[in-house]
Design a protein around this motif. Structure first.
Motif, short mmCIF file in Angstrom:
data_model
loop_
_atom_site.label_atom_id
_atom_site.label_comp_id
_atom_site.label_asym_id
_atom_site.label_seq_id
_atom_site.Cartn_x
_atom_site.Cartn_y
_atom_site.Cartn_z
N GLU A 1 0.86 -1.18 0.00
CA GLU A 1 0.00 0.00 0.00
C GLU A 1 0.90 1.23 0.00
O GLU A 1 1.77 1.37 0.87
CB GLU A 1 -0.91 -0.02 1.24
N TYR B 1 -1.15 12.13 -3.20
CA TYR B 1 -1.94 11.10 -3.86
C TYR B 1 -1.68 11.12 -5.36
O TYR B 1 -1.56 10.05 -5.99
CB TYR B 1 -3.43 11.29 -3.58
N PHE C 1 -1.33 3.19 -6.68
CA PHE C 1 -2.64 2.83 -6.14
C PHE C 1 -3.46 2.08 -7.19
O PHE C 1 -4.04 1.03 -6.92
CB PHE C 1 -3.40 4.07 -5.68
N TYR D 1 -4.96 -0.85 -4.99
CA TYR D 1 -5.11 -0.37 -3.62
C TYR D 1 -6.16 0.74 -3.60
O TYR D 1 -6.14 1.64 -4.45
CB TYR D 1 -3.78 0.16 -3.08
N THR E 1 -8.21 4.08 -2.37
CA THR E 1 -7.83 5.38 -1.84
C THR E 1 -8.07 5.39 -0.34
O THR E 1 -9.17 5.05 0.12
CB THR E 1 -8.66 6.49 -2.49
#
Length: 352
Positions: A187, A331, A338, A343, A345
């Motif tokens: 992650e 992000y 991600f 993965y 959010t």
């Protein structure tokens, strides 16, 4: 006069023909070298270069055409993970495939085990020390028997493992096509917080304090003390986040490998990874690799302590003091990781 003009026209045609020939040859050379570096992205079939004795099957064959029932479920799982990576690469091609030709410098994180025909892309803060230990056992020709007998410092000595970048172009391409290639992911923000904790909150990491900590304190802390400017030993996670999202940091070159994105370290949009393991299922996925290599009876992946592991709750605590703007920027920086590795959010993020 007329004869001279005809002669000039004839010479002009010859020059154009020579120029066209040279240009064509130049283009062919470019495509040749591009094809040498461009790995096969889709695998329908392959020719196995015999490494394991007549009639035996290597790890790559067993993954794609399992003969043992215990590999069937693993084959389906890793097929779905490969498809997820491919979908993310296609959907975000503008950002993830700006460079379509690999260079040797891109392959420094790919470690090769010739004996078992394995290529492992190591990602710091995703059990890479233990994987390097295992790779040293597998490729050490009997020098090591137990991964845990290898000191961590020795596992990180570059000379102890051969990187794919050390091979010739032809050898690189043959191995990319014929060896089982795998990596392990985590992650993204748990990995980031783990890197911060390891490199900036432990007293013994003075080299990171001096190289990065002093720079971060100087740039982002108002009224910093002389001691903080000298040692860089007390960087706050908020300051670290500001450093990562600062355009000036991007202009300075690639991020340090401990917080660089996985897709920038391992280039999964350019290299077809056969197996994507996850830190969250480390034991099961590691055992799958060892079983495919046929060494699960003799080599065990080291167990790890869960008590000190960076968790989602711990990451949420560190992000609490990061502004909403910086959270969004972080992000965006790690978004491909991600998406590519499925993965979600994080619920604690302040995203608009």
């Amino acid at each position: 006069m007329k004869q001279t003009l005809l002669e000039l026209m004839r010479m002009s045609r010859i020059c154009r023909m020579v120029l066209a020939t040279c240009l064509g040859s130049f283009i062919l050379v470019i495509f040749y070298f591009q094809s040498m570096f461009q790995p096969v992205m889709r695998r329908n079939s392959f020719v196995a270069e015999g490494c394991c004795g007549k009639g035996s099957r290597n790890a790559l064959e067993e993954l794609y055409s399992p003969t043992q029932t215990e590999f069937t479920a693993a084959a389906l799982l890793h097929q779905s993970r490969r498809e997820r990576v491919s979908e993310a690469c296609r959907a975000h091609s503008a950002s993830s495939r700006q460079r379509r030709v690999l260079t040797p410098a891109d392959l420094r994180h790919l470690l090769v085990d010739e004996t078992h025909r394995l290529i492992y892309c190591y990602v710091p803060k995703v059990a890479c020390t233990n994987w390097k230990r295992v790779m040293m056992v597998l490729s050490g020709e009997g020098k090591y028997a137990d991964p845990m007998q290898i000191p961590p410092s020795e596992a990180h000595v570059p000379a102890n493992l051969r990187a794919l970048s050390q091979y010739s172009i032809g050898e690189i391409n043959r191995r990319l096509k014929g060896y089982l290639k795998f990596l392990f992911v985590r992650e993204p923000f748990e990995r980031l917080v783990s890197a911060y904790r390891n490199k900036f909150t432990l007293r013994y990491n003075t080299s990171f304090h001096r190289r990065y900590g002093t720079k971060i304190v100087r740039r982002y802390r108002q009224n910093a003390t002389e001691e903080a400017l000298r040692s860089g030993a007390d960087v706050a996670f908020r300051e670290f986040a500001e450093y990562l999202t600062d355009p000036a940091t991007q202009r300075e070159g690639p991020l340090n490998e401990h917080w660089q994105t996985v897709h920038s370290l391992c280039h999964p949009c350019l290299i077809h990874y056969d197996l994507v393991g996850k830190y969250e299922t480390l034991e099961e996925d590691a055992n799958t690799v060892l079983q495919l290599a046929g060494v699960d009876d003799s080599v065990r992946f080291p167990s790890y302590s869960k008590s000190t592991r960076t968790t989602d709750q711990m990451a949420a605590m560190f992000f609490r003091n990061v502004s909403a703007r910086q959270q969004q920027q972080l992000y965006q920086l790690y978004k491909m990781d991600f998406l590519m590795f499925n993965y979600s959010t994080p619920s604690y993020l302040k995203l608009e």
